[in-house]
Design an enzyme around this catalytic site. Structure first.
Site, mmCIF file in Angstrom:
data_model
loop_
_atom_site.group_PDB
_atom_site.id
_atom_site.type_symbol
_atom_site.label_atom_id
_atom_site.label_comp_id
_atom_site.label_asym_id
_atom_site.label_seq_id
_atom_site.Cartn_x
_atom_site.Cartn_y
_atom_site.Cartn_z
ATOM 1 N N ASN A 58 -7.976 -3.444 8.628
ATOM 2 C CA ASN A 58 -8.118 -3.795 7.212
ATOM 3 C C ASN A 58 -9.169 -4.874 6.982
ATOM 4 O O ASN A 58 -9.419 -5.684 7.861
ATOM 5 C CB ASN A 58 -6.764 -4.277 6.671
ATOM 6 C CG ASN A 58 -5.889 -3.119 6.253
ATOM 7 O OD1 ASN A 58 -6.370 -2.154 5.675
ATOM 8 N ND2 ASN A 58 -4.605 -3.220 6.549
ATOM 9 N N ASP A 88 -11.394 0.300 3.839
ATOM 10 C CA ASP A 88 -12.534 0.954 3.194
ATOM 11 C C ASP A 88 -13.837 0.215 3.503
ATOM 12 O O ASP A 88 -14.865 0.834 3.790
ATOM 13 C CB ASP A 88 -12.301 1.025 1.684
ATOM 14 C CG ASP A 88 -10.957 1.645 1.356
ATOM 15 O OD1 ASP A 88 -10.801 2.848 1.592
ATOM 16 O OD2 ASP A 88 -10.060 0.917 0.896
ATOM 17 N N THR A 95 -0.248 7.172 -0.033
ATOM 18 C CA THR A 95 0.140 8.467 -0.591
ATOM 19 C C THR A 95 1.511 8.885 -0.082
ATOM 20 O O THR A 95 2.333 9.412 -0.848
ATOM 21 C CB THR A 95 -0.924 9.519 -0.244
ATOM 22 O OG1 THR A 95 -2.135 9.207 -0.952
ATOM 23 C CG2 THR A 95 -0.474 10.920 -0.621
ATOM 24 N N HIS A 106 3.721 16.918 -4.455
ATOM 25 C CA HIS A 106 2.292 16.742 -4.185
ATOM 26 C C HIS A 106 1.726 15.709 -5.153
ATOM 27 O O HIS A 106 1.729 15.914 -6.373
ATOM 28 C CB HIS A 106 1.564 18.072 -4.312
ATOM 29 C CG HIS A 106 2.150 19.127 -3.424
ATOM 30 N ND1 HIS A 106 1.888 19.186 -2.073
ATOM 31 C CD2 HIS A 106 3.020 20.131 -3.686
ATOM 32 C CE1 HIS A 106 2.561 20.186 -1.539
ATOM 33 N NE2 HIS A 106 3.252 20.779 -2.490
ATOM 34 N N HIS A 149 -7.716 1.219 -0.438
ATOM 35 C CA HIS A 149 -6.408 0.960 0.172
ATOM 36 C C HIS A 149 -6.115 -0.512 -0.079
ATOM 37 O O HIS A 149 -6.439 -1.381 0.718
ATOM 38 C CB HIS A 149 -6.450 1.254 1.675
ATOM 39 C CG HIS A 149 -5.224 0.793 2.415
ATOM 40 N ND1 HIS A 149 -3.955 1.174 2.075
ATOM 41 C CD2 HIS A 149 -5.087 -0.034 3.481
ATOM 42 C CE1 HIS A 149 -3.084 0.613 2.894
ATOM 43 N NE2 HIS A 149 -3.756 -0.133 3.760
ATOM 44 N N THR A 186 3.091 -4.654 8.961
ATOM 45 C CA THR A 186 3.453 -3.242 8.867
ATOM 46 C C THR A 186 3.018 -2.549 10.156
ATOM 47 O O THR A 186 2.005 -2.919 10.744
ATOM 48 C CB THR A 186 2.768 -2.569 7.668
ATOM 49 O OG1 THR A 186 1.345 -2.669 7.819
ATOM 50 C CG2 THR A 186 3.167 -3.234 6.356
#
EC number: 1.1.1.27
Length: 330
Positions: free
Chosen positions: A137, A140, A166, A185, A192, A247
């Site tokens: 991180n 992106d 997602t 969906h 992010h 995490t």
């Protein structure tokens, strides 16, 4: 139909069709080891090399893992250096400074850029034909940095993007609607992080679009208060870090799904970090966006329809990325 549905990526070469699939994980912290464990129990690689600057720690982690191999499909897992990674198909990069409690992902960026300066060059020296999967991180930004430092085409440098976001979104929505998350969906795209975009207009269960059932879905006017789901998604990492320090498990599972899509040539659509080149008017930043993954890496991008509000949110997310990139040195 395909021309209207997809944007093709340039991919000068695919991973070779070989009997043995090899991979490497750079960084044996909580995230790297969760990825390694997930990959081991899902038989993702025939051979996996774990690399870390703390050699004794990574040796201990590997010893702990391999003692469980009798319970899973056989594979080779070993500690090594990047020089031991020659011929790998995918290099997963988790190395980087650890996110502190209350720290935004973007505040990590310059510290991790400095780490990537030497790391990417060494990876390219030993693994010039590998696909790079960035998990560090802010993912992106680091995907963009890795792509520029490596000099690889955008199809071969991929970020983990919002695959985990997602999954959280689908899990929490499915919990509200009392369906299996695999039957729902919905996507989160963009950064992010704090400017990520929930695509409520496309969320559906078996083709039944939530926005058609309730036009206000995801807004403060929604009587079902579905917007609370996204708030939980956006704050999930901060809440987990506050409770356990980092995490790890879910991103381990998410990363394994990305790698399996690539190495098994699945043509699976996942919202990974990819260089945006004109879609939605966005240029020269990496953002999470639905992409078709196979042994080419990123094969195609899906031409995703967004509502006007979602389009503006995605543009704002791109501006956040651009401002960050303009402020760093690499």
């Amino acid at each position: 139909m395909q021309d209207r549905l997809f944007v093709s990526m340039e991919h000068p070469r695919a991973l070779p069709e070989t009997d043995l699939i090899k991979g490497a994980i750079v960084g044996a912290g909580a995230v790297g080891m969760a990825i390694a464990y997930s990959m081991l129990i899902q038989n993702t690689f025939d051979e996996l090399v774990l690399v870390d600057i703390d050699r004794r720690k990574v040796e201990g982690e590997v010893m702990d893992l391999v003692h469980g191999i009798p319970f899973v499909e056989p594979s080779v897992v070993r500690a090594g250096t990047l020089a031991d990674c020659r011929g790998v198909d995918v290099v997963v990069i988790t190395a980087g400074a650890r996110q502190r409690e209350g720290e935004t992902r973007l505040s990590l960026v310059q510290r991790n850029v400095e780490i990537f300066r030497g790391l990417i060059g060494e990876i390219m020296e030993h693994c010039p034909n590998a696909i790079l999967l960035v998990v560090s991180n802010p993912v992106d930004v680091m995907t963009y940095v890795a792509m520029k430092l490596a000099g690889l085409p955008p199809s071969r440098v991929i970020g983990s993007g919002t695959v985990l976001d997602t999954a959280r979104f689908r899990y929490l929505l499915a919990e509200r609607l009392r369906v299996d998350p695999r039957s729902l969906h919905a996507y989160i795209i963009g950064e992010h992080g704090d400017s990520e975009v929930p695509v409520w207009s496309r969320a559906n269960v078996a083709g039944a679009f939530l926005s058609e059932i309730e036009p206000a879905v995801g807004t403060p006017d929604d009587p079902a208060k579905m917007f609370e789901v996204f708030e939980h998604v956006k704050n999930a990492a901060y809440e987990i870090i506050e409770r356990k320090g980092a995490t790890s498990w879910a991103i381990g599972l998410a990363t394994t799904q990305i790698v399996r899509a690539i190495t098994r040539n699945q043509n699976r659509v996942l919202p990974v970090s990819v260089l945006m080149s004109g879609l939605h008017g966005i240029e020269e930043v990496c953002l999470a966006y639905p992409a078709v993954l196979n042994r080419q890496g990123i094969d195609r991008l899906v031409k995703f329809s967004l509502s006007p509000g979602e389009e503006e949110q995605l543009q704002r997310s791109a501006r956040v990325m651009r401002q960050t990139l303009d402020g760093i040195q690499f």
